[in-house]
Design an enzyme around this catalytic site. Structure first.
Site, PDB file in Angstrom:
ATOM      1  N   CYS A 137       0.642  -1.440   0.111  1.00  0.00           N
ATOM      2  CA  CYS A 137       0.183   0.214  -0.144  1.00  0.00           C
ATOM      3  C   CYS A 137       0.761   1.011   0.246  1.00  0.00           C
ATOM      4  O   CYS A 137       0.351   1.964  -0.189  1.00  0.00           O
ATOM      5  CB  CYS A 137      -1.086  -0.321   0.839  1.00  0.00           C
ATOM      6  SG  CYS A 137      -2.235  -1.384   0.869  1.00  0.00           S
ATOM      7  N   HIS A 144      -3.470   7.637   1.355  1.00  0.00           N
ATOM      8  CA  HIS A 144      -3.561   6.180   1.168  1.00  0.00           C
ATOM      9  C   HIS A 144      -5.506   5.927   1.648  1.00  0.00           C
ATOM     10  O   HIS A 144      -5.940   6.045   2.349  1.00  0.00           O
ATOM     11  CB  HIS A 144      -2.384   4.521   2.054  1.00  0.00           C
ATOM     12  CG  HIS A 144      -2.851   3.426   1.447  1.00  0.00           C
ATOM     13  ND1 HIS A 144      -3.230   3.339   0.377  1.00  0.00           N
ATOM     14  CD2 HIS A 144      -3.481   2.301   2.246  1.00  0.00           C
ATOM     15  CE1 HIS A 144      -3.789   1.886   0.546  1.00  0.00           C
ATOM     16  NE2 HIS A 144      -3.488   1.646   1.506  1.00  0.00           N
ATOM     17  N   ASN A 196      -9.749   0.012  -0.977  1.00  0.00           N
ATOM     18  CA  ASN A 196      -8.375  -0.001  -0.301  1.00  0.00           C
ATOM     19  C   ASN A 196      -7.786  -0.442  -1.839  1.00  0.00           C
ATOM     20  O   ASN A 196      -7.919  -1.332  -1.910  1.00  0.00           O
ATOM     21  CB  ASN A 196      -8.025  -0.475   0.681  1.00  0.00           C
ATOM     22  CG  ASN A 196      -6.896  -0.482   1.019  1.00  0.00           C
ATOM     23  OD1 ASN A 196      -5.740  -0.438   0.296  1.00  0.00           O
ATOM     24  ND2 ASN A 196      -6.711  -1.174   2.028  1.00  0.00           N
TER      25      ASN A 196
HETATM   26  O1  UT7 Z   1      -3.963  -1.040   3.695  1.00  0.00           O
HETATM   27  C1  UT7 Z   1      -2.834  -1.411   4.298  1.00  0.00           C
HETATM   28  C2  UT7 Z   1      -3.470  -1.024   5.437  1.00  0.00           C
HETATM   29  N1  UT7 Z   1      -4.708  -1.549   5.876  1.00  0.00           N
HETATM   30  C3  UT7 Z   1      -4.915  -0.874   6.939  1.00  0.00           C
HETATM   31  O2  UT7 Z   1      -5.145  -0.071   7.537  1.00  0.00           O
HETATM   32  C4  UT7 Z   1      -6.548  -1.385   7.613  1.00  0.00           C
HETATM   33  C5  UT7 Z   1      -6.390  -1.849   8.908  1.00  0.00           C
HETATM   34  N2  UT7 Z   1      -7.948  -1.895   9.592  1.00  0.00           N
HETATM   35  C6  UT7 Z   1      -8.758  -1.556   9.921  1.00  0.00           C
HETATM   36  O3  UT7 Z   1      -9.091  -0.995   8.831  1.00  0.00           O
HETATM   37  C7  UT7 Z   1     -10.007  -1.943  11.030  1.00  0.00           C
HETATM   38  O4  UT7 Z   1      -8.436  -2.499  11.717  1.00  0.00           O
HETATM   39  C8  UT7 Z   1     -10.874  -3.490  10.037  1.00  0.00           C
HETATM   40  C9  UT7 Z   1     -12.234  -2.542   8.730  1.00  0.00           C
HETATM   41  C10 UT7 Z   1     -10.007  -4.477   8.983  1.00  0.00           C
HETATM   42  C11 UT7 Z   1     -11.983  -3.733  11.135  1.00  0.00           C
HETATM   43  O5  UT7 Z   1     -12.213  -2.675  11.833  1.00  0.00           O
HETATM   44  P1  UT7 Z   1     -12.578  -2.718  12.923  1.00  0.00           P
HETATM   45  O6  UT7 Z   1     -13.403  -1.923  13.821  1.00  0.00           O
HETATM   46  O7  UT7 Z   1     -11.421  -3.171  13.607  1.00  0.00           O
HETATM   47  O8  UT7 Z   1     -12.615  -4.367  13.978  1.00  0.00           O
HETATM   48  P2  UT7 Z   1     -12.181  -5.822  14.432  1.00  0.00           P
HETATM   49  O9  UT7 Z   1     -12.041  -5.944  13.431  1.00  0.00           O
HETATM   50  O10 UT7 Z   1     -12.166  -4.851  15.841  1.00  0.00           O
HETATM   51  O11 UT7 Z   1     -13.997  -6.432  14.204  1.00  0.00           O
HETATM   52  C12 UT7 Z   1     -14.898  -6.356  15.026  1.00  0.00           C
HETATM   53  C13 UT7 Z   1     -16.158  -7.199  14.949  1.00  0.00           C
HETATM   54  C14 UT7 Z   1     -15.723  -9.059  15.104  1.00  0.00           C
HETATM   55  O12 UT7 Z   1     -16.440  -9.399  15.648  1.00  0.00           O
HETATM   56  P3  UT7 Z   1     -16.227  -9.944  17.153  1.00  0.00           P
HETATM   57  O13 UT7 Z   1     -15.394 -10.881  17.643  1.00  0.00           O
HETATM   58  O14 UT7 Z   1     -16.300  -9.069  18.035  1.00  0.00           O
HETATM   59  O15 UT7 Z   1     -18.016 -10.513  17.438  1.00  0.00           O
HETATM   60  C15 UT7 Z   1     -15.524  -9.307  13.567  1.00  0.00           C
HETATM   61  O16 UT7 Z   1     -15.400 -10.789  13.729  1.00  0.00           O
HETATM   62  O17 UT7 Z   1     -16.897  -7.135  13.797  1.00  0.00           O
HETATM   63  C16 UT7 Z   1     -16.676  -8.231  13.045  1.00  0.00           C
HETATM   64  N3  UT7 Z   1     -16.495  -8.589  11.714  1.00  0.00           N
HETATM   65  C17 UT7 Z   1     -17.952  -7.940  10.549  1.00  0.00           C
HETATM   66  N4  UT7 Z   1     -18.536  -7.937  10.638  1.00  0.00           N
HETATM   67  C18 UT7 Z   1     -19.304  -8.334   9.719  1.00  0.00           C
HETATM   68  C19 UT7 Z   1     -15.439  -8.081  10.450  1.00  0.00           C
HETATM   69  N5  UT7 Z   1     -15.437  -8.231   9.773  1.00  0.00           N
HETATM   70  C20 UT7 Z   1     -16.519  -8.137   9.422  1.00  0.00           C
HETATM   71  C21 UT7 Z   1     -17.440  -7.868   7.955  1.00  0.00           C
HETATM   72  N6  UT7 Z   1     -19.124  -7.694   8.325  1.00  0.00           N
HETATM   73  N7  UT7 Z   1     -17.210  -7.327   6.934  1.00  0.00           N
END
Ligand code: UT7
Length: 321
Positions: free
Chosen positions: A113, A248, A278
């Site tokens: 990225c 980005h 992304n």
């Molecule tokens: O490009 C390179 C750099 N990349 C980035 O910068 C990405 C950085 N990370 C992020 O943007 C975020 O961490 C994400 C968008 C990937 C995830 O968001 P988050 O607020 O950190 O969510 P999380 O991973 O803490 O997940 C929260 C909950 C989980 O459920 P539980 O364990 O709390 O029950 C996940 O399983 O959301 C669940 N979840 C989803 N639910 C519905 C994860 N993906 C999804 C989904 N739909 N697509």
């Protein structure tokens, strides 16, 4: 002094756009979750006829047209991608051949990225040392090809596309148009937080993207704020001097948090993550091209480019338009 001046920009997207609702039909997700956690509403997905090189070539042609230059004017192509057409040759050489400007320098940069920042820094150095006169700097990806389409934690986040700029070496003074400062970093200690689980020398397969999103998020905000300040300091400028941040586009919440840390109003940040998702190395030049074409970024403006990605790699570049 020789300065690398941005002469024009271009971008290209696949024909097919895919909204969140369409993804919710195949994985356990919802439009509400995706919008709330990421700001993403839409992404573009390449079909079989669209490749990283075809998108890159279209973006490059648009950038050349905007610059009023011919492909024959280009003697350097630096293409950032993590999804090349083939393991080799470099996708940059495929683009070079499609444009018909064979004979100059052409190579790929792999910094995921942050790839466009690495490509920009490399091209700027080569122009300033006289190795080339006019460069195409391209970020192009087809991340849809390395998605695990059953993994809802990643497949909703990424899209395909390409962006390009033309950089020209010109004599100028400090304060004139051109790249002012670039800062690049990598820390391989974190390469298991965002990676592809395959490759020619390990599995002999292409592999799929794997990410520990929450941890990447945490590092992204800290690393980006730090490299932005470092770049400003190197240039002897302050955050208030910045007209536009072209970041980005990984997550709207990362964009907000980074702008807040810098004390910059959200209106100064070019945001395309809602429409493109992304697109890895393509996201910065795609967002830049949007800001140029809708008239927000104007001659004389001070623009800060920044990105963070797998490796980890991260970087920032300050340029006067
Ligand atoms: O490009 C390179 C750099 N990349 C980035 O910068 C990405 C950085 N990370 C992020 O943007 C975020 O961490 C994400 C968008 C990937 C995830 O968001 P988050 O607020 O950190 O969510 P999380 O991973 O803490 O997940 C929260 C909950 C989980 O459920 P539980 O364990 O709390 O029950 C996940 O399983 O959301 C669940 N979840 C989803 N639910 C519905 C994860 N993906 C999804 C989904 N739909 N697509």
């Amino acid at each position: 002094m020789i300065r690398s001046v941005i002469r024009g920009s271009g971008s290209a997207l696949p024909a097919r756009s895919v909204g969140n609702a369409e993804l919710a039909k195949t994985v356990d997700t919802s439009d509400d979750w995706i919008v709330e956690r990421t700001g993403i509403r839409n992404r573009y997905i390449a079909d079989d006829s669209e490749t990283t090189s075809s998108l890159a070539t279209d973006a490059a042609r648009a950038a050349l047209a905007a610059a009023g230059l011919d492909a024959s004017d280009i003697d350097l192509i630096v293409l950032a991608t993590a999804t090349p057409d083939q393991t080799f040759p470099a996708t940059a050489t495929i683009v070079q051949n499609a444009l018909g400007c064979n004979g100059g320098i052409a190579f790929d940069v792999a910094a995921v990225c942050s790839g466009f920042l690495y490509a920009l820094g490399t091209a700027d150095s080569m122009l300033r040392t006289g190795m080339a006169k006019r460069a195409l700097v391209i970020g192009a990806e087809t991340f849809s090809r390395i998605m695990d389409w059953e993994d809802r934690t990643t497949c909703v986040l990424f899209g395909d596309g390409a962006g390009a700029i033309v950089l020209e070496a010109v004599e100028g003074e400090a304060g004139d148009a051109g790249v002012i400062a670039t800062k690049l970093h990598a820390d391989g200690a974190h390469n298991q937080l965002l990676y592809v689980d395959g490759g020619p020398s390990t599995t002999g397969t292409v592999g799929k993207l794997r990410m520990k999103g929450r941890e990447v998020f945490r590092h992204a905000v800290v690393n980006l704020a730090s490299v932005l300040n470092e770049t400003l300091e190197d240039a002897g400028l302050a955050a208030e001097d910045i007209d536009w941040v072209v970041p980005h586009q990984a997550n709207a919440r990362i964009l907000d948090a980074t702008a807040r840390k810098l004390g910059l109003p959200a209106e100064k940040v070019i945001v395309t993550v809602d429409q493109h998702a992304n697109t890895s190395a393509a996201s910065v030049p795609l967002a830049f091209d949007v800001g140029i074409r809708d008239g927000r970024i104007k001659p004389g403006d001070l623009v800060m480019f920044e990105a963070m990605g797998g490796g980890f790699t991260w970087g920032a570049c300050l340029a006067r338009m």
